[in-house]
Structures are given as C-alpha cells and as structure tokens.
Design an enzyme around this catalytic site. Structure first.
Site, mmCIF file in Angstrom:
data_model
loop_
_atom_site.group_PDB
_atom_site.id
_atom_site.type_symbol
_atom_site.label_atom_id
_atom_site.label_comp_id
_atom_site.label_asym_id
_atom_site.label_seq_id
_atom_site.Cartn_x
_atom_site.Cartn_y
_atom_site.Cartn_z
ATOM 1 N N GLU A 147 -4.361 -8.935 4.054
ATOM 2 C CA GLU A 147 -3.257 -9.753 4.574
ATOM 3 C C GLU A 147 -3.788 -11.015 5.257
ATOM 4 O O GLU A 147 -3.188 -12.091 5.150
ATOM 5 C CB GLU A 147 -2.402 -8.928 5.543
ATOM 6 C CG GLU A 147 -1.484 -7.921 4.870
ATOM 7 C CD GLU A 147 -2.223 -6.696 4.363
ATOM 8 O OE1 GLU A 147 -3.404 -6.524 4.730
ATOM 9 O OE2 GLU A 147 -1.630 -5.903 3.605
ATOM 10 N N HIS A 164 5.295 1.832 7.734
ATOM 11 C CA HIS A 164 6.165 1.328 6.673
ATOM 12 C C HIS A 164 7.597 1.071 7.140
ATOM 13 O O HIS A 164 8.464 0.780 6.326
ATOM 14 C CB HIS A 164 6.210 2.318 5.507
ATOM 15 C CG HIS A 164 4.939 2.407 4.726
ATOM 16 N ND1 HIS A 164 3.777 2.898 5.257
ATOM 17 C CD2 HIS A 164 4.636 2.049 3.450
ATOM 18 C CE1 HIS A 164 2.826 2.873 4.340
ATOM 19 N NE2 HIS A 164 3.314 2.355 3.236
#
Length: 324
Positions: A59, A128
């Site tokens: 990321e 998540h």
C-alpha cells in the site's frame, strides 16, 4: 437506469478514463481480476496494462507511486482492497500526498484519488471492516468523501478524479450490491462537496453518511408508522463538512441525531454534534444525540451485529430526543 453501487463505480471510472487518457487505475488485483469487489472489472481489457496496473502487495508503494505519477501530470486512482490495510500507506498519504500542493503554494497539483471500501456488515475477518474516515478528515490538505448509493457513486468518483486536490474516497462495502437509479446527466448531479436531504421531515433530523444512510432511511420509514416525521441528511462530504443543510434542518426540527458506524470518540459524529450545538444552540429542543459503533477494536464477525448501529438503536435515540 437501475444498477448496483459497484457497477455505478465501474461505469464512473470507465467514463473518466474515456474522457482523459491521463487517468490511471492502480492497485492489488485491479487488472486481470477486476478488483476484490470487481469494481475495476473489464477496465484492463479495454484500456490496457499501461493504464490499469496490477501492483505488488504494498500500500505504501501504491500511494507513493501515485504521488510521483501525479507530479508528472497523471491522475491516478488507487484502490485499497480493505479499509484496515490502508495504514501501511498512511505515512505516504499524510506526509506527502496531503502536503505537496500546499508546500508548493499550488504550483504542483496532486490529483490522486484513493478509493477505500469501508465499514462492516459483510462478516469479514480482522482488518476488513473498519471505519477510519475520521483519521483522514483530520488531515489538512485532504478532501474526504463517502458515497451511499449508486447515483452518487457514479458521479462522485468522476468529480473526485477531476479534482486537483487529493481525495480519499470511501465506499460502503456492504452496499456494493444494492441497486438504485442513475441519472446520466452530469448537470443533475450535486457538487462533490455538498450534503443532501434524502428524506424531508419536520420532527427530527437524522444526519449520517455512507452505509448508515440506508439504515436511517429505514428508521424514518418505521418512525412514520408511529406518526414521527423524520428528516434524513446524507453528509456525503466529510472534509470539508457541509453543515449548512444540517443547520437549516435543525433550526426547523429542533432535534438532531448523528449516526455513524465509526467509534464515537474524536469522530465525524462528535465534530457534527459540537458544531451544530454551537451554531444552533437556541433552536435546539433537546441535546444532540449520537448513535455510533463502540470505542473498541472492530469485533469478530459473529459479534458485528452487536457492534453496528441498527434500526432499533437509531429509533431508541429518536425516542429519547423526542421525549426530552
């Protein structure tokens, strides 16, 4: 035309790429797979590997590369697979992406969009199902928005890509598969940084955003059966906040409940509550109430129904406010 929120985002990305060859899409599995939620499905096939880039699992690398591409004149759209995985890229967002245009006194625009699926409700595992929007709204130099329905998703993603400022774009993952009508006329779309009344009412104002908009609309429908006429406002833009419509509504209704999945402390809901109590103090008939997630890490999926605000928690706050 009725379509899902996911397809509306896909169509919006496609339109932006057709309009401007400098628009790139990049992220983990966005190419051949079409993204973990299939938001970028078919884009690499139609626009090629040079404009839809499958990246390594990094990321920080994705955001850092996007900053460099933006400086060179491109308009990258980064996909973060899940909200909890944005934090390895947080340093690049806060230290570089948010500051570069300010640091150069506007000489270097940084038109990067970071798309983040956020919130819970899909029974996913740890990392998540988070709601980190307040962390980004606190950072000067970033614009932060959250869509809640297919029509907004379709136009807001295109408007975000057109911005010369970096935009953090939150997508309610549990609403990806819900359908709604889309108006393809850009002139009919509200500006990116504007709140919107999605249900008019006169007894109490519900202000919310993202996945909780549908929950609040359901609450307003249920309350109507008891004769309570609730107004629902979708904030849509979290930084800058557009509190004009909220203040106007509260001056009529005298009551406000702010709803979000995120923990309550130092959050979007606390900012809205503080500013409305300051600006509308003499119009309020009751204290501003908040309905939020809890100030704990997001729980295991079997407990998320206990964590997330639901119809009953929203209606309980409505009843407490009306009884004040």
């Amino acid at each position: 035309m009725a379509t899902t929120l996911a397809k509306a985002l896909n169509d919006g990305l496609r339109a932006a790429m057709e309009r401007d060859p400098k628009v790139l899409v990049m992220g983990e599995d966005v190419g051949r797979l079409g993204g973990v939620f299939r938001i970028t499905d078919g884009l690499q096939k139609d626009f090629g590997e040079q404009r839809v880039l499958d990246t390594p699992l990094s990321e920080s690398g994705i955001i850092g590369a996007a900053v460099g591409l933006a400086v060179r004149g491109f308009r990258p759209v980064c996909e973060i697979q899940f909200d909890g995985f944005v934090f390895p890229g947080y340093d690049q967002i806060v230290s570089q992406l948010a500051k570069l245009r300010y640091r150069t006194q506007g000489a270097v625009p940084v038109p990067v969009v970071v798309r983040i699926p956020f919130g819970g409700g899909i029974g996913a595992v740890e990392h998540h199902s988070e709601s980190p929007e307040s962390l980004f709204a606190h950072v000067a130099g970033l614009k932060v928005v959250a869509c809640s329905n297919p029509a907004d998703a379709h136009w807001m993603i295109q408007q975000a890509i057109l911005s010369d400022d970096p935009v953090i774009f939150f997508e309610p993952k549990r609403r990806y598969w819900e359908k709604g009508e889309i108006d393809t006329d850009l002139g009919a779309a509200p500006p990116l940084h504007s709140a919107r009344v999605v249900r008019p009412g006169s007894a109490l104002t519900l202000a919310t955003y993202g996945p909780m908009v549908k929950t609040c609309l359901d609450a307003a429908t249920a309350a109507a059966e008891d004769g309570q006429d609730l107004e629902v406002i979708d904030l849509r833009t979290l930084s800058p906040l557009d509190l004009g419509p909220v203040a106007e509504s509260v001056r009529r209704t005298g009551r406000l409940v702010v709803v979000s999945e995120a923990p309550s402390e130092s959050s979007i809901t606390s900012e809205v509550a503080a500013r409305i109590q300051q600006e509308c103090f003499f119009s309020l008939e009751a204290p501003v109430l908040r309905v939020t997630g809890f100030d704990t890490p997001y729980p295991p999926s079997r407990l998320e129904d206990e964590f997330l605000p639901d119809l009953d928690r929203v209606l309980d706050a409505v009843d407490r406010s009306l009884a004040w």
